[in-house]
Design a protein around this motif. Structure first.
Motif, short mmCIF file in Angstrom:
data_model
loop_
_atom_site.label_atom_id
_atom_site.label_comp_id
_atom_site.label_asym_id
_atom_site.label_seq_id
_atom_site.Cartn_x
_atom_site.Cartn_y
_atom_site.Cartn_z
N GLU A 145 48.69 22.27 6.72
CA GLU A 145 49.94 21.68 7.21
C GLU A 145 50.53 22.48 8.37
O GLU A 145 50.86 21.96 9.42
CB GLU A 145 50.98 21.68 6.08
CG GLU A 145 51.05 20.37 5.36
CD GLU A 145 51.83 20.48 4.08
OE1 GLU A 145 52.87 21.17 4.06
OE2 GLU A 145 51.37 19.89 3.08
N GLU A 146 50.60 23.78 8.16
CA GLU A 146 51.24 24.67 9.12
C GLU A 146 50.49 24.71 10.45
O GLU A 146 51.10 24.72 11.52
CB GLU A 146 51.28 26.08 8.50
CG GLU A 146 52.18 27.05 9.19
CD GLU A 146 53.65 26.81 8.87
OE1 GLU A 146 53.93 26.07 7.91
OE2 GLU A 146 54.49 27.35 9.61
N TYR A 147 49.17 24.76 10.39
CA TYR A 147 48.38 24.92 11.62
C TYR A 147 47.79 23.61 12.12
O TYR A 147 47.12 23.58 13.15
CB TYR A 147 47.26 25.95 11.41
CG TYR A 147 47.83 27.36 11.27
CD1 TYR A 147 48.03 28.15 12.40
CD2 TYR A 147 48.19 27.85 10.02
CE1 TYR A 147 48.59 29.42 12.28
CE2 TYR A 147 48.75 29.12 9.89
CZ TYR A 147 48.94 29.89 11.02
OH TYR A 147 49.49 31.14 10.91
N GLY A 148 48.00 22.54 11.36
CA GLY A 148 47.53 21.22 11.79
C GLY A 148 46.02 21.09 11.87
O GLY A 148 45.51 20.37 12.73
N PHE A 149 45.30 21.78 10.98
CA PHE A 149 43.83 21.66 10.99
C PHE A 149 43.44 20.21 10.70
O PHE A 149 43.97 19.60 9.77
CB PHE A 149 43.19 22.55 9.91
CG PHE A 149 43.41 24.03 10.13
CD1 PHE A 149 43.13 24.63 11.35
CD2 PHE A 149 43.87 24.82 9.08
CE1 PHE A 149 43.33 26.00 11.53
CE2 PHE A 149 44.08 26.18 9.25
CZ PHE A 149 43.81 26.77 10.49
N ARG A 150 42.49 19.70 11.45
CA ARG A 150 41.94 18.37 11.17
C ARG A 150 40.66 18.50 10.35
O ARG A 150 40.11 17.54 9.83
CB ARG A 150 41.64 17.60 12.48
CG ARG A 150 42.83 17.36 13.39
CD ARG A 150 43.98 16.63 12.72
NE ARG A 150 43.55 15.40 12.05
CZ ARG A 150 44.17 14.86 11.00
NH1 ARG A 150 45.24 15.45 10.50
NH2 ARG A 150 43.73 13.74 10.46
N GLU A 151 40.13 19.73 10.30
CA GLU A 151 38.89 20.00 9.58
C GLU A 151 39.07 21.28 8.79
O GLU A 151 39.63 22.25 9.30
CB GLU A 151 37.74 20.13 10.57
CG GLU A 151 37.61 18.91 11.45
CD GLU A 151 36.41 18.97 12.37
OE1 GLU A 151 36.39 19.93 13.17
OE2 GLU A 151 35.55 18.10 12.28
N PHE A 152 38.59 21.26 7.55
CA PHE A 152 38.71 22.45 6.72
C PHE A 152 37.40 22.70 6.00
O PHE A 152 36.75 21.78 5.49
CB PHE A 152 39.86 22.28 5.71
CG PHE A 152 40.27 23.59 5.09
CD1 PHE A 152 41.16 24.43 5.75
CD2 PHE A 152 39.72 24.01 3.88
CE1 PHE A 152 41.51 25.67 5.20
CE2 PHE A 152 40.06 25.23 3.33
CZ PHE A 152 40.95 26.07 3.99
N ALA A 153 36.99 23.98 5.96
CA ALA A 153 35.70 24.34 5.35
C ALA A 153 35.90 25.44 4.31
O ALA A 153 36.89 26.18 4.36
CB ALA A 153 34.74 24.82 6.44
N ILE A 154 34.96 25.53 3.38
CA ILE A 154 34.95 26.66 2.45
C ILE A 154 33.61 27.37 2.60
O ILE A 154 32.62 26.77 3.04
CB ILE A 154 35.23 26.26 0.98
CG1 ILE A 154 34.22 25.20 0.50
CG2 ILE A 154 36.65 25.76 0.83
CD1 ILE A 154 34.35 24.88 -1.00
N ALA A 155 33.56 28.65 2.23
CA ALA A 155 32.34 29.43 2.40
C ALA A 155 32.33 30.60 1.43
O ALA A 155 33.36 30.94 0.86
CB ALA A 155 32.28 29.95 3.85
#
Ligand code: KG4
Ligand code: ZN
Length: 340
Positions: free
Chosen positions: A262-272
């Motif tokens: 929300e804060e950074y407006g990411f359109r894509e998020f990944a986990i690793a």
């Protein structure tokens, strides 16, 4: 068209001796992993001295296998990438010395890779469309980082753990409830038969820092619960404890991640990282990202835990930027992300 870049990648930062051949950072020709889990299980955790010795015994064979499985020889390799930190110093040194020897003998470029950058880059292998910028949660046995990936090789750490790493918490709690080592996969499995709402364990918060994590309070809460049961003579339902603990970890990881989205407006998020292979975390993140209408990425489980293909992916983007290491490359056990 540019010439393909074939990288021989080596990873030996902990208890996996691994080598891979990766083309252009995204196509994996081979990915050989020799795990030392059996021997460390005898001691209930990784014994650094044993890890180093096993790496030395296995590394040449693992590299040979990686080349053979890829159908190439050293003549076809354009550069050598190797993890040089963070990790166990003696373990890292084996890979670094090996990579330097091959690079020198073959006069190939040498690229030192940050282990966490490798974990993040594992996402590039199966998701060809994924390109920075994006947000990434790195959860492994040694690290818990919420990262803003600004560009290839450019990272901003938004939050990190103040005490135990997520994987470390899984391993410690697994030991306490008698599941043994390695704890993460065992808790994951046992939790499927448990009730995640059976015990209300605390969701760790760090005052004044919305993206940082703390898992030591949760670990203590589990230990206290077990003690209390023992003292009162109440039978412990292992599956319920495992599932409730796992839910507490997953809730915090998802909450902080979505806050960053929300804060950074990411359109894509990944986990690793190793914990990214956790089935409950994968499901919860997928649902949370779908709710926010953003794309969610996660590597296959074999690319979440330590491997060399991810190091080859990261090395390629360093290579393209013209970054090279020289023969003074050393193992740096506490190397920070974004540091050289
Ligand atoms: O990334 P990794 O292979 O090594 C490090 O860089 O630390 O992560 C290993 C960690 C261990 O703590 C292990 O228990 C955890 O990842 N792990 C899991 C699962 N598989 C591995 N944790 C939770 N659920 C899993 N399925
Ligand atoms: Zn790792």
């Amino acid at each position: 068209m540019d010439k393909d870049v074939r990288i021989l990648a080596i990873e030996s930062s902990c208890d996996e001796t691994a080598a891979a051949v990766v083309v252009n950072g995204r196509e994996v020709l081979s990915n050989i992993i020799s795990s030392q889990i059996d021997i460390h299980t005898l001691y209930g955790g990784v014994v650094p001295e044993i890890a180093s010795r096993k790496h030395i015994e296995r590394i040449n064979q693992v590299i040979r296998e990686a080349l053979t499985a890829a159908g190439v020889t050293l003549d076809d390799i354009d550069a050598v990438g190797v993890t040089y930190g963070p990790g166990l110093v003696g373990a890292l040194l084996v890979g670094v010395a090996e990579a330097k020897a091959i690079a020198w003998a073959r006069q190939l470029p040498l690229i030192g890779v940050h282990h966490i950058e490798g974990h993040i880059s594992a996402n590039y292998i199966e998701h060809r469309e994924l390109e920075p910028p994006f947000g990434c949660l790195v959860v492994s046995g040694g690290h818990t980082h919420l990262v803003r990936v600004r560009d290839y090789g450019e990272y901003e750490i938004l939050g990190r753990t103040c005490d135990d790493a997520a994987g470390e918490a899984f391993d410690k709690v697994a030991r306490a409830i008698g599941l043994g080592y390695p704890g993460g996969p065992k808790i994951d499995r046992v939790s499927r038969e448990g009730d995640p709402s059976a015990i209300d364990f605390p969701r760790g918060k760090v005052r004044g820092s919305e993206y940082d994590f703390s898992f030591s309070g949760l670990k203590s809460a589990v230990l206290n619960y077990l003690n209390e049961c023992r003292m009162k003579g109440i039978p412990v339902r292992t599956a319920d404890v495992a599932a409730s603990f796992q839910k507490a970890v997953v809730d915090v990881l998802v909450e902080h991640s979505m806050h960053a989205v929300e804060e950074y407006g990411f359109r894509e998020f990944a986990i690793a990282g190793g914990v990214a292979s956790n089935s409950a975390l994968r499901l919860a993140m997928e649902e949370a990202c779908a709710k926010k209408g953003i794309s969610f990425y996660r590597p296959s489980p074999v690319l979440c835990t330590d491997n060399a293909a991810m190091i080859g992916a990261a090395a390629y983007y360093e290579y393209r930027k013209g970054i090279r290491s020289d023969y003074s490359l050393n193992a740096i056990p506490n190397l920070q992300l974004g540091e050289r």
